[in-house]
Design a protein around this motif. Structure first.
Motif, PDB file in Angstrom:
ATOM      1  N   PRO A 111       1.255  11.825 -13.811  1.00  0.00           N
ATOM      2  CA  PRO A 111       0.916  12.549 -12.584  1.00  0.00           C
ATOM      3  C   PRO A 111      -0.304  11.958 -11.870  1.00  0.00           C
ATOM      4  O   PRO A 111      -0.886  12.606 -11.015  1.00  0.00           O
ATOM      5  CB  PRO A 111       0.580  13.940 -13.111  1.00  0.00           C
ATOM      6  N   TYR A 112      -0.685  10.726 -12.189  1.00  0.00           N
ATOM      7  CA  TYR A 112      -1.965  10.203 -11.717  1.00  0.00           C
ATOM      8  C   TYR A 112      -1.908   9.378 -10.440  1.00  0.00           C
ATOM      9  O   TYR A 112      -2.888   9.280  -9.724  1.00  0.00           O
ATOM     10  CB  TYR A 112      -2.619   9.368 -12.823  1.00  0.00           C
ATOM     11  N   LEU A 113      -0.777   8.750 -10.154  1.00  0.00           N
ATOM     12  CA  LEU A 113      -0.730   7.857  -9.006  1.00  0.00           C
ATOM     13  C   LEU A 113       0.628   7.935  -8.325  1.00  0.00           C
ATOM     14  O   LEU A 113       1.659   7.887  -8.994  1.00  0.00           O
ATOM     15  CB  LEU A 113      -0.977   6.407  -9.449  1.00  0.00           C
ATOM     16  N   ASN A 114       0.598   8.058  -7.018  1.00  0.00           N
ATOM     17  CA  ASN A 114       1.787   7.932  -6.178  1.00  0.00           C
ATOM     18  C   ASN A 114       1.385   7.093  -4.983  1.00  0.00           C
ATOM     19  O   ASN A 114       0.318   7.310  -4.397  1.00  0.00           O
ATOM     20  CB  ASN A 114       2.290   9.299  -5.685  1.00  0.00           C
ATOM     21  N   CYS A 115       2.222   6.128  -4.622  1.00  0.00           N
ATOM     22  CA  CYS A 115       1.892   5.325  -3.450  1.00  0.00           C
ATOM     23  C   CYS A 115       3.150   4.964  -2.674  1.00  0.00           C
ATOM     24  O   CYS A 115       4.225   4.819  -3.228  1.00  0.00           O
ATOM     25  CB  CYS A 115       1.122   4.068  -3.834  1.00  0.00           C
ATOM     26  N   ASP A 116       2.950   4.875  -1.387  1.00  0.00           N
ATOM     27  CA  ASP A 116       3.958   4.404  -0.448  1.00  0.00           C
ATOM     28  C   ASP A 116       3.154   3.760   0.674  1.00  0.00           C
ATOM     29  O   ASP A 116       2.713   4.429   1.602  1.00  0.00           O
ATOM     30  CB  ASP A 116       4.808   5.570   0.063  1.00  0.00           C
ATOM     31  N   LEU A 117       2.905   2.464   0.538  1.00  0.00           N
ATOM     32  CA  LEU A 117       1.970   1.762   1.413  1.00  0.00           C
ATOM     33  C   LEU A 117       2.616   0.568   2.091  1.00  0.00           C
ATOM     34  O   LEU A 117       3.509  -0.071   1.529  1.00  0.00           O
ATOM     35  CB  LEU A 117       0.767   1.251   0.607  1.00  0.00           C
ATOM     36  N   SER A 118       2.104   0.244   3.266  1.00  0.00           N
ATOM     37  CA  SER A 118       2.469  -0.981   3.966  1.00  0.00           C
ATOM     38  C   SER A 118       1.162  -1.681   4.318  1.00  0.00           C
ATOM     39  O   SER A 118       0.365  -1.170   5.109  1.00  0.00           O
ATOM     40  CB  SER A 118       3.282  -0.669   5.221  1.00  0.00           C
ATOM     41  N   LEU A 119       0.945  -2.826   3.692  1.00  0.00           N
ATOM     42  CA  LEU A 119      -0.314  -3.556   3.823  1.00  0.00           C
ATOM     43  C   LEU A 119      -0.105  -4.865   4.576  1.00  0.00           C
ATOM     44  O   LEU A 119       0.842  -5.605   4.291  1.00  0.00           O
ATOM     45  CB  LEU A 119      -0.886  -3.875   2.436  1.00  0.00           C
ATOM     46  N   PRO A 120      -1.007  -5.183   5.517  1.00  0.00           N
ATOM     47  CA  PRO A 120      -0.899  -6.456   6.228  1.00  0.00           C
ATOM     48  C   PRO A 120      -1.532  -7.593   5.413  1.00  0.00           C
ATOM     49  O   PRO A 120      -2.731  -7.580   5.157  1.00  0.00           O
ATOM     50  CB  PRO A 120      -1.677  -6.191   7.521  1.00  0.00           C
ATOM     51  N   LEU A 150      -5.149  -8.994   6.174  1.00  0.00           N
ATOM     52  CA  LEU A 150      -5.312  -9.055   7.626  1.00  0.00           C
ATOM     53  C   LEU A 150      -6.031  -7.795   8.113  1.00  0.00           C
ATOM     54  O   LEU A 150      -5.412  -6.781   8.412  1.00  0.00           O
ATOM     55  CB  LEU A 150      -3.947  -9.223   8.301  1.00  0.00           C
ATOM     56  N   TYR A 151      -7.355  -7.895   8.190  1.00  0.00           N
ATOM     57  CA  TYR A 151      -8.194  -6.731   8.504  1.00  0.00           C
ATOM     58  C   TYR A 151      -7.975  -6.192   9.913  1.00  0.00           C
ATOM     59  O   TYR A 151      -8.294  -5.036  10.182  1.00  0.00           O
ATOM     60  CB  TYR A 151      -9.674  -7.081   8.306  1.00  0.00           C
ATOM     61  N   THR A 152      -7.445  -6.993  10.810  1.00  0.00           N
ATOM     62  CA  THR A 152      -7.261  -6.527  12.193  1.00  0.00           C
ATOM     63  C   THR A 152      -5.947  -5.774  12.387  1.00  0.00           C
ATOM     64  O   THR A 152      -5.702  -5.234  13.453  1.00  0.00           O
ATOM     65  CB  THR A 152      -7.312  -7.714  13.170  1.00  0.00           C
ATOM     66  N   LYS A 153      -5.109  -5.741  11.362  1.00  0.00           N
ATOM     67  CA  LYS A 153      -3.827  -5.036  11.467  1.00  0.00           C
ATOM     68  C   LYS A 153      -3.876  -3.735  10.677  1.00  0.00           C
ATOM     69  O   LYS A 153      -4.657  -3.570   9.749  1.00  0.00           O
ATOM     70  CB  LYS A 153      -2.688  -5.930  10.983  1.00  0.00           C
ATOM     71  N   GLU A 154      -3.000  -2.825  11.029  1.00  0.00           N
ATOM     72  CA  GLU A 154      -3.005  -1.469  10.489  1.00  0.00           C
ATOM     73  C   GLU A 154      -2.406  -1.374   9.080  1.00  0.00           C
ATOM     74  O   GLU A 154      -1.396  -2.004   8.774  1.00  0.00           O
ATOM     75  CB  GLU A 154      -2.197  -0.589  11.440  1.00  0.00           C
TER      76      GLU A 154
END
Length: 194
Positions: free
Chosen positions: A143-152, A165-169
């Motif tokens: 029960p410690y981690l759940n993720c659904d991420l989109s990283l540039p 890419l720090y300039t992207k969301e």
């Protein structure tokens, strides 16, 4: 080394790494010239686990694959001296580059992970897809981690490089139950001001 081509065969190799005995299980061929790199499928036994890796480059195209079977997590720890971790992982990672564009996939199952700060053994999964300079990750270690991420991210295989890419969301959700300071130690958050 002949006609600007280097070919090598590794017949055997063994040793110890983080208290785990490792041994090469098959001969490996390495071929290099200005237009080509070839690393034949390499099988490595690490204690009772297996790791398989192969990579190929032909001019401007690269393909690589890494497979881990019941691989010990402590070998993969970012900081094994400060954060003790135990458990195993099954994982498959493929990365390909063509015409300067990288795509890839990740699928991992984590078994019986034990970390100092977590009072129980945890198992879960993580999946990822890399395309168009976006790394999409989803997974959970209940029960410690759940993720659904989109990283540039920008990744190059021909001249190995990974840039966030720090300039992207960044989009998605990350839920972590526990001491966040243990995770934040791995990120440069810059100076804090009040």
């Amino acid at each position: 080394y002949k006609d600007q081509e280097f070919t090598s065969f590794i017949q055997s190799h063994e040793g110890d790494f983080y208290d785990h005995f490792f041994a090469l299980q098959n001969p490996v061929e390495i071929v290099y010239n200005p237009d080509r790199f070839h690393l034949s499928r390499c099988e490595l036994a690490v204690s009772n686990a297996r790791a398989f890796f192969e990579a190929n480059r032909e001019k401007d195209a690269v393909s690589s694959e890494l497979i881990l079977k019941r691989f010990p997590l402590d070998v993969l720890s970012l900081n094994p001296l400060d954060v003790e971790i135990a458990g195993q992982i099954d994982c498959k990672v493929t990365l390909n580059e063509k015409n300067g564009k990288v795509d890839g996939k990740l699928k991992a199952e984590i078994f019986q992970m034990e970390v100092e700060e977590i009072p129980q053994l945890v198992s879960g999964h993580i999946e990822g897809k890399l395309q168009n300079e976006r790394l999409d990750l989803s997974g959970s270690l209940p029960p410690y981690l759940n993720c659904d991420l989109s990283l540039p991210v920008h990744i190059e295989l021909l001249n190995p490089k990974v840039d966030f890419l720090y300039t992207k969301e960044v989009t998605g959700n990350l839920t972590l139950k526990g001491k966040i300071e243990e995770i934040l130690d791995y990120f440069d958050l810059g100076p804090h001001r009040i």
